[in-house]
Design a protein around this motif. Structure first.
Motif, short mmCIF file in Angstrom:
data_model
loop_
_atom_site.label_atom_id
_atom_site.label_comp_id
_atom_site.label_asym_id
_atom_site.label_seq_id
_atom_site.Cartn_x
_atom_site.Cartn_y
_atom_site.Cartn_z
N UNK A 86 0.85 -1.19 0.00
CA UNK A 86 0.00 0.00 0.00
C UNK A 86 0.89 1.24 0.00
N UNK A 87 0.29 2.37 -0.32
CA UNK A 87 1.03 3.64 -0.28
C UNK A 87 1.56 3.90 1.14
N UNK A 141 -11.65 -6.27 -0.15
CA UNK A 141 -10.72 -6.30 -1.28
C UNK A 141 -11.50 -5.82 -2.51
N UNK A 142 -11.12 -4.66 -3.02
CA UNK A 142 -11.88 -4.02 -4.10
C UNK A 142 -11.08 -4.09 -5.40
N UNK A 192 -0.26 -9.48 1.92
CA UNK A 192 -0.01 -8.03 1.95
C UNK A 192 -0.74 -7.42 3.15
N UNK A 193 -1.96 -7.88 3.35
CA UNK A 193 -2.77 -7.36 4.47
C UNK A 193 -2.18 -7.77 5.82
N UNK A 194 -1.78 -9.04 5.93
CA UNK A 194 -1.27 -9.46 7.25
C UNK A 194 0.09 -8.81 7.53
N UNK A 227 -9.11 -2.11 0.26
CA UNK A 227 -7.82 -2.48 -0.31
C UNK A 227 -8.02 -2.66 -1.82
N UNK A 228 -7.52 -1.70 -2.60
CA UNK A 228 -7.80 -1.67 -4.04
C UNK A 228 -6.63 -2.28 -4.81
#
Ligand SMILES: Cc1cc2nc3c(=O)[nH]c(=O)nc-3n(C[C@H](O)[C@H](O)[C@H](O)COP(=O)(O)O)c2cc1C
Length: 178
Positions: free
Chosen positions: A62-63, A122-123, A105-107, A86-87
């Motif tokens: 992510x940024x 998750x988009x 990535x999320x964890x 989360x795009x």
């Protein structure tokens, strides 16, 4: 309800997504403050009933603006209902390995920041060659050609499922209203 929406965007799809959500929530009678993370630095989250944070994935991350915001606001975010949008392009498909990558990535993000959002969506984002420099265009063409043989690689293509997004945001809002 009073809701805060903060976001980071690189090519613009996350911005389009959070603007859509903000308009929808205002139409439903909520009060919404929408800001990029940079502009939202000193925001007092205690004034809000919930927070939606949006960011997109580039090369597995992510940024940094999201990470900085979450680290600065960790105590407040941990004490309120939150929704992380989360795009990514991985979320546009059904590839099990891609989805395991999104989980990782999320964890990793949760571990690095110490923040676990109440809910995560998750988009699916967009393929936007109109926004890429020559190197990104080359790399993204190859990825999208492999994942979506029907895509016209010269043109932007949006994968966001607006109905699914609306439904999940509505569910999250109704949970925190209850
Ligand atoms: C250079 C680059 C790297 C990307 N890396 C990933 C990635 O690692 N995983 C993924 O699922 N999507 C990746 N994407 C797709 C973006 O997440 C997607 O285009 C998203 O809609 C971008 O959101 P934004 O317009 O708000 O920045 C990448 C896109 C670009 C241009």
């Amino acid at each position: 309800m009073k809701l805060f929406i903060g976001y980071a965007t690189t090519e613009g799809q996350t911005q389009k997504i959070v603007r859509h959500i903000a308009e929808r929530l205002v139409d439903q009678g909520h009060s919404v403050e929408l800001a990029t993370f940079g502009a939202a630095g000193p925001v007092d989250l205690k004034k809000f009933d919930g927070a939606i944070l949006g960011a997109s994935i580039h090369i597995g991350h992510y940024q940094t603006a999201l990470t900085d915001f979450v680290e600065a606001q960790l105590a407040a975010l941990s004490a309120m209902p939150t929704l992380l949008l989360s795009v990514s392009l991985a979320a546009a498909g059904h590839d099990a390995e891609d989805w395991r990558g999104l989980d990782k990535i999320l964890s990793d993000f949760a571990e690095a920041t110490g923040w676990t959002p109440t809910e995560v969506m998750q988009v699916a984002g967009a393929y936007t060659p109109s926004q890429y420099d020559v190197f990104r265009r080359f790399a993204m063409r190859r990825i999208v050609a492999a994942k979506d043989p029907e895509a016209d690689l010269d043109w932007d293509k949006e994968y966001t499922d607006w109905d699914a997004l609306n439904a999940q945001v509505d569910t999250w809002v109704s949970k925190i209203t209850a």
